[in-house]
Design a protein around this motif. Structure first.
Motif, PDB file in Angstrom:
ATOM      1  N   HIS A 113       7.208  43.880  40.051  1.00 18.79           N
ATOM      2  CA  HIS A 113       8.280  42.910  39.805  1.00 18.79           C
ATOM      3  C   HIS A 113       7.756  41.488  39.548  1.00 18.79           C
ATOM      4  CE1 HIS A 113      12.345  41.271  40.167  1.00 18.79           C
ATOM      5  NE2 HIS A 113      11.825  40.322  40.926  1.00 18.79           N
ATOM      6  N   HIS A 117       7.929  38.620  36.343  1.00 17.69           N
ATOM      7  CA  HIS A 117       8.288  37.191  36.349  1.00 17.69           C
ATOM      8  C   HIS A 117       7.258  36.345  35.596  1.00 17.69           C
ATOM      9  CE1 HIS A 117      11.944  36.876  38.690  1.00 17.69           C
ATOM     10  NE2 HIS A 117      11.447  37.585  39.699  1.00 17.69           N
ATOM     11  N   SER A 138      10.411  32.985  44.003  1.00 19.53           N
ATOM     12  CA  SER A 138      11.648  33.767  43.986  1.00 19.53           C
ATOM     13  C   SER A 138      12.223  33.856  45.385  1.00 19.53           C
ATOM     14  CB  SER A 138      11.357  35.157  43.429  1.00 19.53           C
ATOM     15  OG  SER A 138      10.607  35.895  44.360  1.00 19.53           O
ATOM     16  N   ASP A 317      16.181  37.542  38.159  1.00 18.83           N
ATOM     17  CA  ASP A 317      15.810  38.926  37.881  1.00 18.83           C
ATOM     18  C   ASP A 317      16.462  39.483  36.615  1.00 18.83           C
ATOM     19  OD1 ASP A 317      14.287  38.763  40.078  1.00 18.83           O
ATOM     20  OD2 ASP A 317      15.543  40.030  41.349  1.00 18.83           O
TER      21      ASP A 317
END
Ligand code: KG4
Ligand code: ZN
Length: 353
Positions: A113, A117, A138, A317
Motif C-alpha cells: 500500500h 502512495h 497517512s 487511498d
C-alpha cells in the motif's frame, strides 16, 4: 499494458484502470467509494469496513471498467493491495482479484500500500519521478524515504508511535471535531484569528533538536504521541476555567498543525541535504494538507528542491496508485502466485539495508 487496480486496505473501496507503459501510463478510470458509516463511530471499525467492501467492490469495479469503456476481457493484469492494512478488508480485495485473475487467465501482482502512495504524484506530474526524497504521511504510517529509482528505497525515518494522520484524527477527536480529523483541523487552523491566537499555545516540535546529527537514531524519526498529549493538556487547562470557544479551538488546532508541519518539513529537509536531492515527493492522506505542502515547498525551495504533492483525490487511498505500482513490478517480470495472502503489516519491497 492495461491494468486493473484494486484497493480495499482501509475504508475506501477503489478500482482503477491504468493503461500504457512505465511513467507514460495514464489513468483511464478511477472510482473511489468512501465508507461514510465510520463517521458515527469516530474512526474506522474493521468488521464494518470488511463487510462494506464485500457489498461495494463488484459494482465499483464494474463502474471503473464502464468509465474506461472496456470490458472484463480487455484487462491484461490485476494489481491489488495485499498489505499493510486491515487484514479483513485487504482479504476482500485480494480474494476478489485472485478469482478474477484466475477466471480471466491474467497475471496478478500484490502491491504494498505505501509503495502505491509513492507513485501517486507521478500519475499527475511528469517530473515527480526518482531520484527524490519521499515523505509518506497517512493514517497508519509516517515514512521518510530516499528513492534512488522506482523499486530502490532507503528507509530513513518513521514514526515511533502515532502516524501523522492518526495524530490529526486523535487531536480532532479531543477538540470535538469530526472524523477524519485532518481536513477538519486544517479548516479550523486556517480560520481568521487562528494564527494570532495560536501563539498562546506554542507546542514543542517533537524529536526536533539542532544538535541531532546524521546517524543519530532520532535524526530522521518522528514521534507525535507527546504532541497529542500536550494538546490534550492545553485544552484541559482552558476548559477547567471556561468552555472551549470556537476561537480557542481554532488556535489550538493551528498550534498543533504548525508543530507537526515544522517537524515533518525539517526532517524532510535534512534528507534532501544529505542525499542532495532536487525533488521531494509527498504522498498519503496528510499530503492533501495545503499548509504542509506550502511549508514544504518554501523550505525545500531554499535547498533548490522542487516539491510534488498529489491532488487530494490521489493523495488519499485510491486504486490508481496501486495499479501504477503494480505496473512497475509487472513490467519487471514479477507475478504473484494465486495463493497470494493479505498481511496487516508488510515490509516495503526494494528496501536497501
Ligand atoms: O492515505 P490515507 O487516505 O489512508 C491511509 O492509508 O491511512 O490517509 C488518511 C489520513 C487520515 O488520518 C486523515 O485525517 C488524513 O489522512 N488527512 C489529512 C488531510 N486529509 C486527510 N491530514 C491533514 N490534513 C488534511 N487535509
Ligand atoms: Zn493510504
Amino acid at each position: 499494458m492495461r491494468v486493473l487496480g484494486v484497493e480495499t486496505s482501509c475504508d475506501e473501496t477503489s478500482a482503477a484502470v491504468l493503461a500504457g507503459h512505465g511513467d507514460d501510463a495514464t489513468i483511464r478510470s478511477l472510482v473511489i467509494l468512501s465508507q461514510d458509516v465510520h463517521r458515527i463511530f469516530g474512526g474506522v471499525v474493521p468488521e464494518i469496513a470488511s463487510r462494506a467492501h464485500v457489498t461495494a467492490l463488484v459494482p465499483v469495479v464494474e463502474r471503473a471498467l464502464g468509465d474506461a469503456q472496456i470490458s472484463r476481457q480487455d484487462i491484461e493484469a490485476i494489481a491489488v493491495t495485499n498489505g499493510p492494512g486491515l487484514v479483513g478488508a485487504l482479504l476482500v480485495g485480494v480474494s476478489f482479484a485472485k478469482a478474477l485473475a484466475y477466471a480471466l487467465g491474467v497475471p496478478i501482482i500484490g502491491v504494498h500500500h505505501m509503495e502505491g502512495h509513492l507513485f501517486a504524484a507521478a500519475l499527475e506530474q511528469r517530473d515527480a519521478v526518482p531520484p527524490f526524497t519521499a515523505l509518506l504521511v497517512s493514517g497508519g504510517h509516517t515514512l521518510l524515504l530516499d528513492v534512488e529509482a522506482w523499486g530502490r528505497y532507503r528507509l530513513l525515518g518513521r514514526t515511533r508511535d502515532d502516524a501523522a494522520g492518526e495524530a490529526f484524527d486523535k487531536v480532532a477527536k479531543l477538540l470535538g471535531l469530526p472524523y477524519p480529523g485532518g481536513p477538519a483541523i486544517e479548516r479550523e487552523a486556517s480560520t481568521n484569528g487562528a494564527v494570532t491566537d495560536a501563539k498562546a499555545f506554542r507546542f514543542a516540535r517533537p524529536m526536533l533538536r539542532r544538535d541531532q546529527r546524521p546517524g543519530d537514531a532520532d535524526y530522521y524519526d518522528v514521534s507525535f504521541s507527546g504532541l497529542k498529549t500536550a494538546v490534550l493538556h492545553a485544552a484541559r487547562d482552558v476548559t477547567s476555567a471556561t468552555p472551549l470557544t470556537t476561537l480557542t479551538r481554532a488556535a489550538i488546532a493551528r498550534a498543533f498543525q504548525d508543530a507537526l508541519i515544522e517537524t515533518l518539513v525539517e526532517k524532510t529537509a535534512r534528507a534532501v541535504q544529505q542525499f542532495k536531492r532536487r525533488r521531494v515527493v509527498l504522498g498519503g492522506g496528510v499530503a492533501g494538507n495545503r499548509a504542509l505542502v506550502a511549508a514544504m515547498a518554501e523550505r525545500c525551495g531554499q535547498l533548490d528542491a522542487r516539491v510534488f504533492a498529489p491532488s487530494t483525490r490521489l493523495a488519499t487511498d485510491n486504486a490508481a496508485m496501486i495499479a501504477r505500482a503494480g505496473l512497475f513490478h509487472l513490467e519487471h517480470g514479477e507475478r504473484s502466485p494465486l495463493d497470494l495472502n493479505a498481511f496487516a503489516s508488510l515490509p516495503i519491497p526494494g528496501l536497501a539495508d
